[in-house]
Scaffold this motif. Structure first.
Motif, PDB file in Angstrom:
ATOM      1  N   HIS A 187      -2.555  12.634  -2.207  1.00 34.51           N
ATOM      2  CA  HIS A 187      -3.119  12.136  -2.926  1.00 34.51           C
ATOM      3  C   HIS A 187      -3.941  10.957  -1.963  1.00 34.51           C
ATOM      4  CE1 HIS A 187      -2.610   9.043  -5.974  1.00 34.51           C
ATOM      5  NE2 HIS A 187      -2.738   7.200  -4.955  1.00 34.51           N
ATOM      6  N   ARG A 204       2.791  15.428  -1.848  1.00 34.82           N
ATOM      7  CA  ARG A 204       2.339  15.426  -2.533  1.00 34.82           C
ATOM      8  C   ARG A 204       1.424  13.960  -2.383  1.00 34.82           C
ATOM      9  NH1 ARG A 204       5.458  13.498  -7.056  1.00 34.82           N
ATOM     10  NH2 ARG A 204       3.743  12.754  -8.131  1.00 34.82           N
ATOM     11  N   LYS A 256       1.957   2.346  -3.863  1.00 36.82           N
ATOM     12  CA  LYS A 256       1.317   3.238  -3.884  1.00 36.82           C
ATOM     13  C   LYS A 256       1.149   4.641  -3.825  1.00 36.82           C
ATOM     14  CE  LYS A 256      -2.537  -0.115  -4.131  1.00 36.82           C
ATOM     15  NZ  LYS A 256      -3.781  -0.974  -3.100  1.00 36.82           N
ATOM     16  N   LEU A 257       1.348   5.472  -2.805  1.00 35.18           N
ATOM     17  CA  LEU A 257       2.252   6.138  -3.036  1.00 35.18           C
ATOM     18  C   LEU A 257       2.564   7.175  -3.982  1.00 35.18           C
ATOM     19  CD1 LEU A 257       2.471   6.380   1.149  1.00 35.18           C
ATOM     20  CD2 LEU A 257       0.231   6.886  -0.273  1.00 35.18           C
ATOM     21  N   PRO A 258       2.742   8.376  -4.784  1.00 34.08           N
ATOM     22  CA  PRO A 258       3.507   8.848  -5.446  1.00 34.08           C
ATOM     23  C   PRO A 258       4.831   8.963  -4.782  1.00 34.08           C
ATOM     24  CG  PRO A 258       1.954  10.719  -4.213  1.00 34.08           C
ATOM     25  CD  PRO A 258       1.663   9.321  -4.423  1.00 34.08           C
ATOM     26  N   GLY A 259       5.571   8.921  -5.711  1.00 31.37           N
ATOM     27  CA  GLY A 259       6.673   8.796  -5.271  1.00 31.37           C
ATOM     28  C   GLY A 259       7.246   7.966  -4.782  1.00 31.37           C
ATOM     29  N   LEU A 260       7.306   6.861  -4.187  1.00 31.95           N
ATOM     30  CA  LEU A 260       7.708   5.819  -3.831  1.00 31.95           C
ATOM     31  C   LEU A 260       7.488   4.714  -4.726  1.00 31.95           C
ATOM     32  CD1 LEU A 260       6.122   5.536  -0.159  1.00 31.95           C
ATOM     33  CD2 LEU A 260       8.670   6.312  -1.124  1.00 31.95           C
ATOM     34  N   LEU A 282      -4.689   1.709   5.517  1.00 33.14           N
ATOM     35  CA  LEU A 282      -2.649   2.475   5.641  1.00 33.14           C
ATOM     36  C   LEU A 282      -2.796   2.658   7.384  1.00 33.14           C
ATOM     37  CD1 LEU A 282      -0.308   2.352   3.668  1.00 33.14           C
ATOM     38  CD2 LEU A 282      -0.543   4.809   3.332  1.00 33.14           C
ATOM     39  N   LEU A 326      -7.172   4.469   0.519  1.00 32.91           N
ATOM     40  CA  LEU A 326      -5.533   4.448   1.012  1.00 32.91           C
ATOM     41  C   LEU A 326      -6.132   4.969   2.578  1.00 32.91           C
ATOM     42  CD1 LEU A 326      -2.904   3.652  -0.549  1.00 32.91           C
ATOM     43  CD2 LEU A 326      -3.351   6.174  -1.892  1.00 32.91           C
ATOM     44  N   MET A 352       0.966  -1.212  -0.086  1.00 33.78           N
ATOM     45  CA  MET A 352       0.191  -0.006  -0.001  1.00 33.78           C
ATOM     46  C   MET A 352       1.061   0.931   0.244  1.00 33.78           C
ATOM     47  SD  MET A 352      -3.304   0.438   1.750  1.00 33.78           S
ATOM     48  CE  MET A 352      -4.356  -0.290   1.430  1.00 33.78           C
ATOM     49  N   MET A 353       1.768   1.227   1.056  1.00 35.11           N
ATOM     50  CA  MET A 353       3.051   2.587   0.603  1.00 35.11           C
ATOM     51  C   MET A 353       3.686   2.096  -0.969  1.00 35.11           C
ATOM     52  SD  MET A 353       3.253   3.898   4.184  1.00 35.11           S
ATOM     53  CE  MET A 353       5.009   4.888   3.387  1.00 35.11           C
ATOM     54  N   ARG A 409      10.403  -0.517  -4.216  1.00 32.19           N
ATOM     55  CA  ARG A 409      12.289  -1.031  -3.211  1.00 32.19           C
ATOM     56  C   ARG A 409      11.847   0.320  -2.100  1.00 32.19           C
ATOM     57  NH1 ARG A 409      16.536  -3.147  -4.229  1.00 32.19           N
ATOM     58  NH2 ARG A 409      16.556  -3.463  -6.763  1.00 32.19           N
TER      59      ARG A 409
END
Lengths: 197, 197
Positions: free
Chosen positions: B31, B27, A16-20, B43, B39, A13-14, A23
């Motif tokens: 999101h 961001r 799916k966050l933008p920027g992640l 989470l 989410l 689920m983490m 890995r």
């Protein structure tokens, strides 16, 4: 590994966050587990709170914790001048600069023929309505300098007719920017809008 | 902006995660607020659960949800062969390759004179103990190819004496790697360990 499925689910689920990605999500989750009392537990609590309290301002579309956001409710902000932005992130960026003292209107995106986004999917009717009822005399279109952003700016200018003075953000060389790294369009715009010293 | 302080606090805390900075944290939070039901709420729940259940395996140091991790508890894994890694992330990376069928030992770091990390801060005494009591015949040192990693490998080799066969991961050209982008040390190692076709 059935007993670690919560950890795996948290990583998924983490990610799916933008920027992640997968890995960095694994790294973040291991880091949180190591700093459980300082990071994981408070983060879970804060998310719980924000999930329960965050809402869109009914007036401008900003994200806050009440039906009317702090900026719309503030008596210190100038009435009559409205800054139109695409996104809540853009509003926050404007606020960080600390320069603008009026009020905002968040469109929630841009018009896009490709993505089939029309005026009614955005907060454009509400904008027209606010300009008419709040005695707005100046509208600053702080939209992104993209094709969709500029299309949206033109559409809003048309819709507003002459009911308020319209302006857009100046285009030019960013502070600290080096000419060698700028694109041709920016240099052309900066040249055309050159200022006499 | 007092009523948005939870949102600000959430952004500040997300920005502490490795791989995220202030901008990407903003961001990510916007999101999550937009995708609240999909989410943000799940989470928060997962973090709550993991904060309550995650623990280090008392035997090998892996992170799981029980005192003895799934790998240590599994009857399908080969006894007698131990793969030593620096970090839980390295263990997970080994597991993703799906090749190794033995058991693991996580050191929790490397020896480092600079950071004043000695053998007792790591899980090295426990490793010596496991090799003696679990009937380990082979130890694979899968430590990172850094100075500290290699120092640690030498120290462990000394400590274990001849009590188990020792090996380390092969060094060479990564699969899909291009020679032009590799450092000299890797090319030298790959050349020295060349295989007859």
């Amino acid at each position: 590994m059935s007993s670690t499925r919560d950890i795996d689910a948290l990583i998924a689920m983490m990610a799916k966050l933008p920027g992640l990605g997968p890995r960095s999500a694994r790294r973040a989750v291991l880091h949180m587990i190591r700093k459980r009392a300082l990071l994981l537990t408070p983060l879970a609590d804060l998310m719980q709170t924000v999930a329960a309290t965050a809402r869109e301002c009914l007036n401008c579309g900003n994200v806050g914790t009440s039906d009317i956001c702090d900026i719309c409710a503030s008596e210190k902000r100038a009435n009559g001048i409205l800054c139109v932005v695409e996104d809540v992130a853009d509003l926050w960026a404007m606020e960080r600069s600390g320069t603008f003292k009026g009020r905002y209107h968040v469109l929630g995106g841009t018009l896009s023929a490709l993505d089939q986004v029309g005026p009614s999917q955005l907060r454009i009717p509400k904008l027209i309505d606010r300009v008419a009822t709040e005695g707005i005399t100046e509208v600053i279109l702080a939209l992104n300098a993209t094709v969709d952003g500029q299309t949206t700016a033109h559409y809003i200018a048309d819709e507003l007719g002459g009911r308020a003075a319209l302006s857009s953000l100046a285009q030019g060389v960013p502070i600290g920017g080096e000419l060698d790294y700028l694109d041709d369009g920016t240099i052309t715009a900066a040249l055309n809008a050159r200022k006499r010293l």
